[in-house]
Motif scaffolding. Sequence first.
Motif, PDB file in Angstrom:
ATOM      1  N   ILE A  63       0.815  -1.218   0.000  1.00  0.00           N
ATOM      2  CA  ILE A  63       0.000   0.000   0.000  1.00  0.00           C
ATOM      3  C   ILE A  63       0.845   1.263   0.000  1.00  0.00           C
ATOM      4  CG2 ILE A  63      -2.021  -1.076   1.035  1.00  0.00           C
ATOM      5  CD1 ILE A  63      -1.178   0.061   3.725  1.00  0.00           C
ATOM      6  N   GLY A  64       2.126   1.148   0.280  1.00  0.00           N
ATOM      7  CA  GLY A  64       3.026   2.290   0.208  1.00  0.00           C
ATOM      8  C   GLY A  64       2.949   3.247   1.381  1.00  0.00           C
ATOM      9  N   LEU A  70      -3.000   5.199   7.158  1.00  0.00           N
ATOM     10  CA  LEU A  70      -4.196   4.860   6.387  1.00  0.00           C
ATOM     11  C   LEU A  70      -5.465   5.115   7.197  1.00  0.00           C
ATOM     12  CD1 LEU A  70      -4.573   3.756   3.555  1.00  0.00           C
ATOM     13  CD2 LEU A  70      -4.756   1.494   4.521  1.00  0.00           C
ATOM     14  N   VAL A  71      -5.399   4.910   8.505  1.00  0.00           N
ATOM     15  CA  VAL A  71      -6.567   5.117   9.364  1.00  0.00           C
ATOM     16  C   VAL A  71      -6.725   6.582   9.765  1.00  0.00           C
ATOM     17  CG1 VAL A  71      -7.585   4.553  11.612  1.00  0.00           C
ATOM     18  CG2 VAL A  71      -6.546   2.758  10.232  1.00  0.00           C
ATOM     19  N   TYR A  72      -5.615   7.214  10.208  1.00  0.00           N
ATOM     20  CA  TYR A  72      -5.711   8.559  10.768  1.00  0.00           C
ATOM     21  C   TYR A  72      -5.320   9.672   9.806  1.00  0.00           C
ATOM     22  CZ  TYR A  72      -6.268   5.972  15.071  1.00  0.00           C
ATOM     23  OH  TYR A  72      -6.722   5.120  16.030  1.00  0.00           O
ATOM     24  N   GLY A  73      -4.706   9.338   8.677  1.00  0.00           N
ATOM     25  CA  GLY A  73      -4.380  10.350   7.688  1.00  0.00           C
ATOM     26  C   GLY A  73      -3.135  11.155   7.980  1.00  0.00           C
ATOM     27  N   ASP A 116      -7.496   5.933  -1.514  1.00  0.00           N
ATOM     28  CA  ASP A 116      -7.589   5.553  -2.929  1.00  0.00           C
ATOM     29  C   ASP A 116      -6.213   5.233  -3.493  1.00  0.00           C
ATOM     30  OD1 ASP A 116     -10.316   5.925  -2.864  1.00  0.00           O
ATOM     31  OD2 ASP A 116     -10.258   7.942  -3.726  1.00  0.00           O
ATOM     32  N   HIS A 117      -5.223   6.038  -3.126  1.00  0.00           N
ATOM     33  CA  HIS A 117      -3.852   5.813  -3.585  1.00  0.00           C
ATOM     34  C   HIS A 117      -3.315   4.483  -3.058  1.00  0.00           C
ATOM     35  CE1 HIS A 117      -0.015   6.994  -5.229  1.00  0.00           C
ATOM     36  NE2 HIS A 117       0.573   6.799  -4.055  1.00  0.00           N
ATOM     37  N   ALA A 118      -3.609   4.175  -1.790  1.00  0.00           N
ATOM     38  CA  ALA A 118      -3.175   2.895  -1.201  1.00  0.00           C
ATOM     39  C   ALA A 118      -3.855   1.729  -1.916  1.00  0.00           C
ATOM     40  CB  ALA A 118      -3.498   2.864   0.288  1.00  0.00           C
ATOM     41  N   TYR A 125       0.697  -3.812  -6.921  1.00  0.00           N
ATOM     42  CA  TYR A 125       1.547  -4.820  -6.259  1.00  0.00           C
ATOM     43  C   TYR A 125       1.048  -6.234  -6.556  1.00  0.00           C
ATOM     44  CZ  TYR A 125       4.167  -7.103  -2.521  1.00  0.00           C
ATOM     45  OH  TYR A 125       5.000  -7.924  -1.817  1.00  0.00           O
ATOM     46  N   LYS A 126      -0.287  -6.414  -6.495  1.00  0.00           N
ATOM     47  CA  LYS A 126      -0.854  -7.737  -6.771  1.00  0.00           C
ATOM     48  C   LYS A 126      -0.616  -8.144  -8.221  1.00  0.00           C
ATOM     49  CE  LYS A 126      -4.458  -7.571  -3.272  1.00  0.00           C
ATOM     50  NZ  LYS A 126      -5.892  -7.416  -3.019  1.00  0.00           N
TER      51      LYS A 126
END
Length: 184
Positions: A63-64, A70-73, A116-118, A125-126
């Motif tokens: 996810i980079g 990712l949760v808190y920004g 969205d970027h993640a 990656y997949k």
Amino acid sequence: MLKYGVTHRLSTAYHPQTSGQVEVSNRGLKQILEKTVGKNRASWSDKLDDALWAFRTACKTPIGCTLYKLVYGKACHLPIELEHKAYWALKHPNFDLETAGDHRKVQLNELNELRDHAYENSLIYKEKTKRIHDSKIKNRVFNVGDKVLLFKSRLKMFSGKLKSRSSGPFTISQVFPYGTVELS
């Protein structure tokens, strides 16, 4: 669930293989605990909070970014930074409610963009992983009358290191589409 188009699939604790992401996360936590607990494995529950913190604040390649971000920004600040009163902790709060509200809306939009970027990074990656996996697969073309050995992938359930994992030879009697064959 219907409103947002989410398909809900149930998974039991007895069959965790149905959730691959949970399996990957649990494996990562287990590796962290194995490194920190050492020989006295009875103290693993004492180290669990630290292991979870390390897992959540480590950057994930697919996810980079970190799970915390990712949760808190925002990037997480370590407790030592709070102790030493870092610059970001000394900022004066903004008491203008309209400006603060606008700033919060911008933050929420940035958080959605980050997610969205993640998601896009995860898809890329997949795809790369699948491409690497598929490149290692050798395409075999079987014809009627070929002699083949049948590989027993479930032999590991039985004891006996020296047992052969293949049986046969068998003769291919019929070839179906997509690589399926009938043996005799």
